[in-house]
Structures are given as structure tokens and as C-alpha cells.
Design a protein around this motif. Sequence first.
Motif, PDB file in Angstrom:
ATOM      1  N   MET A   1       0.846  -1.201   0.000  1.00  0.00           N
ATOM      2  CA  MET A   1       0.000   0.000   0.000  1.00  0.00           C
ATOM      3  C   MET A   1       0.881   1.251   0.000  1.00  0.00           C
ATOM      4  N   PRO A   2       0.602   2.211  -0.867  1.00  0.00           N
ATOM      5  CA  PRO A   2       1.419   3.431  -0.894  1.00  0.00           C
ATOM      6  C   PRO A   2       1.404   4.159   0.439  1.00  0.00           C
ATOM      7  N   LEU A   3       2.570   4.642   0.827  1.00  0.00           N
ATOM      8  CA  LEU A   3       2.764   5.485   2.012  1.00  0.00           C
ATOM      9  C   LEU A   3       2.473   4.765   3.331  1.00  0.00           C
ATOM     10  N   GLU A   4       2.469   3.450   3.317  1.00  0.00           N
ATOM     11  CA  GLU A   4       2.293   2.709   4.567  1.00  0.00           C
ATOM     12  C   GLU A   4       3.386   3.088   5.560  1.00  0.00           C
ATOM     13  N   LYS A   5       4.557   3.440   5.047  1.00  0.00           N
ATOM     14  CA  LYS A   5       5.676   3.809   5.924  1.00  0.00           C
ATOM     15  C   LYS A   5       5.377   5.046   6.752  1.00  0.00           C
ATOM     16  N   LEU A   6       4.409   5.864   6.311  1.00  0.00           N
ATOM     17  CA  LEU A   6       4.074   7.092   7.040  1.00  0.00           C
ATOM     18  C   LEU A   6       2.896   6.921   7.980  1.00  0.00           C
ATOM     19  N   ASN A   7       2.346   5.719   8.032  1.00  0.00           N
ATOM     20  CA  ASN A   7       1.229   5.457   8.933  1.00  0.00           C
ATOM     21  C   ASN A   7       1.693   5.627  10.380  1.00  0.00           C
ATOM     22  N   GLY A   8       1.044   6.539  11.101  1.00  0.00           N
ATOM     23  CA  GLY A   8       1.441   6.828  12.473  1.00  0.00           C
ATOM     24  C   GLY A   8       2.542   7.860  12.604  1.00  0.00           C
ATOM     25  N   CYS A   9       2.927   8.460  11.487  1.00  0.00           N
ATOM     26  CA  CYS A   9       3.996   9.462  11.501  1.00  0.00           C
ATOM     27  C   CYS A   9       3.551  10.716  12.261  1.00  0.00           C
ATOM     28  N   GLU A  10       4.469  11.297  12.996  1.00  0.00           N
ATOM     29  CA  GLU A  10       4.206  12.529  13.748  1.00  0.00           C
ATOM     30  C   GLU A  10       4.826  13.709  13.010  1.00  0.00           C
ATOM     31  N   LEU A  11       4.034  14.745  12.804  1.00  0.00           N
ATOM     32  CA  LEU A  11       4.478  15.928  12.063  1.00  0.00           C
ATOM     33  C   LEU A  11       4.177  17.191  12.846  1.00  0.00           C
ATOM     34  N   PRO A  12       4.884  18.289  12.555  1.00  0.00           N
ATOM     35  CA  PRO A  12       4.461  19.582  13.116  1.00  0.00           C
ATOM     36  C   PRO A  12       3.073  19.943  12.591  1.00  0.00           C
TER      37      PRO A  12
END
Length: 361
Positions: A1-12
Motif C-alpha cells: 500500500m502506498p505510504l504505509e511507511k508514514l502510517n502513524g507518523c508525527e508531524l508539526p
Amino acid sequence: MPLEKLNGCELPATADFHVHLRDAEMMELVTPTIRSGGANTVYVMPNLIPPITTVQAALDYKDRLQKIEPKVNFLMSLYLHTDITAATVVEAKKAGITGIKSYPAGVTTNSSSGVIDYEQFFPIFEEMEKQDLLLNLHGESPPTPGSDVTVLNAEERFLPTLLMLHKRFPQLRIVLEHCTTRKALKAVEQCGPKVAATITAHHLFLTVDDVVGDPFCYCKPVAKTPMDRDALLRATVSGNPKYFFGTDSAPHPAIAKRGGSDGMSKAAAGVFTQPYATQIVLSALEEGIEQGVIHEDDVTEEKLRHFLSAFGRTFYQENDKTSERIVIRKGDDVVTDSLTAGAFEVVPFRRGQKTWSVKWK
């Protein structure tokens, strides 16, 4: 799945450098949705009726907004108008007003008092350059009798004006708003570091074919070709500090989008993305990956942070004093079909479709 690596990512927290919050009942409805889209800083457009042309009017408007949502930092602007003088610019700077927005006459919502001749405003631009007040440009040339300007080439026809203003006022910070074409991006890149551009969430999805037949995808400037849309996607993940986020979220009553109560009027121009601002960008990047326009490796936590927050805050010289964070997750959230207030409803972009979720940490 695209962008699964960013699932749960914390951003400003996202910073949205182009929003329409309207006034009165509409303002009461849409202002509380800002934080739902992950943003805690927004640059507010001044095209109310009447337009915001005085410092006091801008400050009064900000007060109304902050009473509705005190957890948002509202950056205010004035409407470029013949009532504005060099003294107004000085007063605006002292009062903390961020910039002045230029609307070419008649090209979009509430722009009937807009600019016909930019040269008459040269003294204002000179003072803005001295005071370091931003100039925000709605970059379309208005159609005139006998011309061949249309919604499809109005942005391109405006680009010489951008280049002229930058050449004459090289230290004036200029933002070319809501770029929709490859040529607009190239023009911004030709300019020095004082010129930047915003990219909306909806233009990362739309082409002109989407606009035809769907008034809820109609905005000014209109979406252009697939090649233009793809160029915007690439710019978003380019890591170029000239490009940052500005939704141009523009709510209208659904009845106005559908041609009025009798269905015989022109559809109002504007796409409402505010409640899902950050989420729609993520969904657009996912689709861009699936279509092979961009690669998954192009979409990193660093590049999201830059586009959604850091680049715009740096250009606007507006640091986030709260240090708030958001967490983005892939899931089964669905864009609501409508928001209602009193007798009217507002329909969000991509209604009924799955989207990412945003949670405040």
C-alpha cells in the motif's frame, strides 16, 4: 500500500497560507473545522463584502475569528484597493498585518473591486517593500472585450505581470497563489528567493475534465491538464522551498454551487477542503504514486514537514510558538457529505471518499 511507511507518523502542525473563512453564519460554520484538517496557523483572505481595506477592519475580523477558535493563529491580510495608501501599509505593519492580497478585477469570488491597472499601485508596492509586507497575487488576467483570455489561459497570461513586479520590486516578498500550471511553476523558479508559490490540496487531484459537470470541483483558477496536475505533484515533493501549502479552501452554500435556488445562475467558484486539508494532500500523493507520477521514495517525513509547514512558515517569517504536533494515520475515515448551519449546507471536496486521519498529539 502506498505510504504505509508514514502510517502513524508525527508531524508539526500544518500551516495553511491561503484560506477563506467568510463572515457571519458561514464563518461560524467553517472556522471550527480548521484544526480538523491538522492546521493551527492560517492566512486569511480579505475578500469579504465589503472587502477588508483598513487595518481596523482586519483586526476586528481577526477578533471575530479568534472568539470562535482561540487555538488557531490567524494571520490577516488587506485587500488591494484604491483606498489603501502608503500610510495604510505602515499602519498595517505596526499592527501585525501580514500582507496585502491582489485580485484582478472580476476574476473570482468578491473581486469586483479588484485591480485593473497595477502601475497605479506602484507607490503602495514600494512602501510594502520597505515595510517587508507580503504581496499575495491571484495570478489570473481578467478577460476583456475582444481578447482571447479564457479560464484555461488566464494564469499563463498573468505571468508577465508577476515577472514585471518582481523585477521592479526585487525585495518585495511575493506569493503567486494557487498555481495550476507547469508554466506558473517555471515562472516562480525564474524569480529570486523573494518569490514563492502556494499549491492547493484539490489541484493535486483535479484536471479540467473533473471540473466539467461537477460544480463542487469548480474553482478559480480552474484545474488544467493532467500534465499540469502532475507537475504540481512533483513540485509538492521536490523539496524546493519556493513551494508550500495554501488550500484556497473556499466554502459556498451548496445551493450556490448548484446554480442558485432556480438552478439558472452560474455556479460559485470555490472548493471547500478545510476540514481535511492535510488528509487530502496525503491522499493525492498516494494517488500520484499509484499512477506513477511520483515515486514512493519521493514522499518522506521531511518533505511533508517542509511542504505542509516549514517552508511556508519560513517565507512568512511566522514560527509556530506552540510546537503542536499531529499524527497521521491510514484508515477508514470518510469525508463527510456535508456540513450544515441553519438553512444552508456546505459540501466538502471528495465527499463520501476514504481519507487519512489526523489526530492532535
